[in-house]
Enzyme design. Structure first.
Site, mmCIF file in Angstrom:
data_model
loop_
_atom_site.group_PDB
_atom_site.id
_atom_site.type_symbol
_atom_site.label_atom_id
_atom_site.label_comp_id
_atom_site.label_asym_id
_atom_site.label_seq_id
_atom_site.Cartn_x
_atom_site.Cartn_y
_atom_site.Cartn_z
ATOM 1 N N GLU A 263 0.852 -1.193 0.000
ATOM 2 C CA GLU A 263 0.000 0.000 0.000
ATOM 3 C C GLU A 263 0.891 1.247 0.000
ATOM 4 O O GLU A 263 1.920 1.292 0.655
ATOM 5 C CB GLU A 263 -0.887 -0.057 1.261
ATOM 6 C CG GLU A 263 -1.530 1.236 1.703
ATOM 7 C CD GLU A 263 -2.547 1.800 0.715
ATOM 8 O OE1 GLU A 263 -3.384 1.051 0.215
ATOM 9 O OE2 GLU A 263 -2.474 3.020 0.450
ATOM 10 N N CYS A 338 -13.560 -0.898 -8.475
ATOM 11 C CA CYS A 338 -14.699 0.000 -8.213
ATOM 12 C C CYS A 338 -15.072 0.757 -9.487
ATOM 13 O O CYS A 338 -15.886 1.671 -9.444
ATOM 14 C CB CYS A 338 -14.376 0.952 -7.058
ATOM 15 S SG CYS A 338 -12.885 1.903 -7.323
#
Ligand code: SAH
Length: 473
Positions: A263, A338
Site C-alpha cells: 500500500e 470499483c
C-alpha cells in the site's frame, strides 16, 4: 420507495427514484456490457437494506446574514450547501450528530469559516461509524487550533450523543477541497473506532481508508476469498491493500498461507500493522510502496506468488504492473474493481499477459448511486511445462563439471550468499557461457526464442560466484 427531500438540488444519488430491483438490473447490465467479449458476468450481489449504509458522513459549514448557519453537502459542481439531515444513504445517527453539532455551534456562536475571506474557524464535520460495535467518531474540522469554548461544546455534544466514543479536532488551513488537514488532536477517547469485518477487528482512525458499506464489504470479501481459493503454503499478494482488510481475511482463512500487503499510503500501512497485532496474525506483512514498483522489483528478484489479489483505485492498475505480474506467475488473480470501465481495459492487458478472465460478479456497494463494484477471477493459461521437464533431464545427463553441483545446490548457494533467487534457465545460460555444458542443454530454449528472459548482470555475477565455489569454473 422512500423519497429524497433534496434530490433535485443535491445530485448525489442518480438512482434515488429508481426501485431497488431495477437499480440492480441496471448495474448488472452495465458490467455485462463492458465485459461482453471478455468474460462471463454472473448475477449481481445486492443489499438486504439499501438505505443508510454510508458509515462515513461529512458536511461543510457556511454562514451568511441571509441564510444563517448552514451545514450540509455541496451541490454537485458548486460550493452551494444543500442542507438535509434525512439523507437516504447516510447513517441516520451520524446525521443526527451533525445536526446537533450545527445547533450547538449556533447556540455557542462559534465563528463559521468563510472560504472567500478566510475568516472564522469551524469548517466541516465528519462522523465515522463502526457499524458492528456502534462506535461513533466525531471529527470537527477547524481552520486553526484555538477554539474558544471548546470544552463546553464537546461536553454538550457528548451529553446528547453518548454513543460518540472518540472526538478529534482536525486543523485544516488548506485552500483545496480536501476535507481533512494534516494535524489531528484527540480531544476525547482513543482517537479511533474499531469495526468488525468477517470476525476480524479493524482500527479506523480519522484519515484511514475504509469501505463505506460494512454489510456489502463482507459479501465482497467473501467472494474474493472464494475466488482466490488459497491453499496451504500459498504465497499471496494483496496489492493496494489499504488498512489490510482483504489480506488479513486471507491470512485468517488459511493460517499456513504467507500474505504480503502492499500500500502506498503510509498512515494506512501503520493502521494495517496495528490491525495485524489486534488480530494476532503472524502470517501477513505489510510494505509501504507503489504497487507497480513493488511488482517490478519482485520480477527483478525472481520472486513468485501463487495468488495475486488487487484492489486499485478508480483509475485501475498500470500496464507495467500487469507485465510484471506475468513474471511472478500467480496461478490465480483476483481483481476487485470499483470502476468497470478501467477493469475492462486492464482485463484485456491481462489476457495478453497469458491470463484468462473466468468469472466476474458485480457487488452493489453503493445503492441509490450509479457506482458498482466488481470482483473478477483470472486464471493462468497453462504453458507447456518445458522448464521443469528440462531440469529433470539435465540431472540425468551430467558432464564432469556439472556433476559437482546440481541446479538446486547452485540456487541454494546463491540465495544464501546474496539473497537472490535464480532460475534454472539463468544458471544454464551462465554455464553455457563458461563452457560447462558441452552436450545439448535442456535448460536452454531449443530455438533462439527472443521471449526467453536473459540472465541479468547481477544474477550472472552471483551464479559465477557459486560455480567458482563448487569448483565448476
Ligand atoms: N483493499 C483495500 C483498499 C482499496 S482502495 C480495501 O478493501 O479497503 C485502494 C487503495 O489503493 C487505497 O488504500 C490507496 O491508498 C491505495 N493506492 C493508491 N495508489 C496506489 C499505488 N500506486 N500503489 C499502492 N497503493 C495505492
Amino acid at each position: 420507495m422512500r423519497k429524497c427531500p433534496v434530490f433535485s438540488q443535491c445530485g448525489g444519488c442518480d438512482y434515488c427514484s429508481v426501485p431497488y430491483t431495477e437499480q440492480l438490473l441496471c448495474k448488472e447490465e452495465k458490467v455485462k456490457k463492458l465485459l461482453k467479449d471478455i468474460c462471463v458476468t454472473e448475477s449481481i450481489i445486492g443489499c438486504d437494506n439499501p438505505f443508510n449504509y454510508r458509515n462515513k458522513v461529512h458536511a461543510a459549514f457556511s454562514s451568511s446574514r441571509r441564510t444563517g448557519v448552514k451545514c450540509g453537502r455541496y451541490q454537485a459542481g458548486t460550493h452551494k450547501i444543500v442542507e438535509n439531515f434525512d439523507c437516504l444513504i447516510e447513517d441516520s445517527v451520524a446525521q443526527k450528530i451533525i445536526k446537533d453539532v450545527k445547533e450547538i455551534a449556533v447556540k455557542f456562536k462559534v465563528p463559521i469559516y468563510d472560504e472567500d475571506r478566510r475568516e472564522g474557524n469551524l469548517r466541516k464535520v465528519l462522523v465515522r461509524v463502526a457499524v458492528k460495535k456502534q462506535e461513533y467518531m466525531l471529527v470537527l474540522v477547524v481552520a486553526k487550533s484555538e477554539f474558544p469554548g471548546k470544552k463546553n461544546f464537546l461536553k454538550e455534544i457528548r451529553k446528547i450523543h453518548p454513543e460518540i466514543t472518540t472526538i478529534i479536532l482536525n486543523v485544516n488551513s488548506r485552500t483545496d477541497s480536501m476535507i481533512l488537514g494534516d494535524k489531528s488532536f484527540v480531544e476525547y477517547g482513543s482517537g479511533y473506532i474499531t469495526d468488525e469485518l468477517l470476525n476480524l477487528k479493524f482500527r479506523i482512525s480519522d484519515k484511514s481508508f475504509y469501505q463505506i458499506n460494512q454489510a456489502q464489504t463482507e459479501k465482497l470479501y467473501s467472494k474474493a476469498i472464494e475466488f482466490a481459493d488459497i491453499h496451504e503454503n500459498d504465497r499471496v499478494l494483496d496489492a493496494y491493500c489499504g488498512i489490510g482488510t482483504i489480506g488479513m481475511t486471507v491470512a485468517k482463512s488459511q493460517p499456513h498461507a504467507r500474505v504480503t500487503g502492499v500500500e502506498l499510503n503510509r498512515s494506512a500501512v501503520n493502521d494495517a500493522i496495528k490491525n495485524k497485532k489486534l488480530n494476532s496474525l503472524s502470517n501477513i506483512d505489510f510494505i509501504c510502496a507503489d504497487a507497480t514498483e513493488y511488482m517490478m522489483n519482485s520480477e527483478a528478484h525472481s520472486a513468485k506468488f501463487d495468488v495475486v489479489i488487487l484492489d486499485p483505485p478508480r483509475a485501475g492498475t498500470t500496464p507495467e504492473f500487469i507485465r510484471a505480474c506475468k513474471a511472478v506467475s500467480p496461478k490465480r488473480i483476483v481483481y476487485v474493481s470499483c470502476n468497470p470501465v478501467t477493469l475492462a481495459n486492464d482485463l484485456k492487458l491481462f489476457i495478453k499477459a497469458g491470463y484468462k478472465p473466468e468469472r466476474a460478479v458485480p457487488v452493489d456497494m453503493f445503492p441509490l448511486t450509479e457506482h458498482v463494484e466488481t470482483v473478477c477471477l483470472l486464471s493462468q493459461l497453462s504453458e507447456a511445462p518445458k522448464m521443469e521437464m528440462r531440469v529433470k533431464l539435465t540431472e540425468f545427463d551430467l558432464t564432469e563439471a556439472e556433476a559437482k553441483a546440481t541446479y538446486s545446490d547452485i540456487k541454494e548457494y546463491v540465495k544464501e550468499h546474496t539473497g537472490l533467487k535464480v532460475s534454472s534457465l539463468y544458471i544454464a545460460q551462465v554455464k553455457q557461457k563458461y563452457g560447462i555444458i558441452e552436450r545439448d542443454c535442456y535448460n536452454l530454449p531449443k530455438s533462439d526464442d527472443s521471449r526467453q528472459p536473459k540472465c541479468p548482470e547481477h544474477k550472472e555475477k552471483a551464479i559465477v560466484e557459486a560455480l567458482k565455489h563448487f569448483k565448476m569454473i
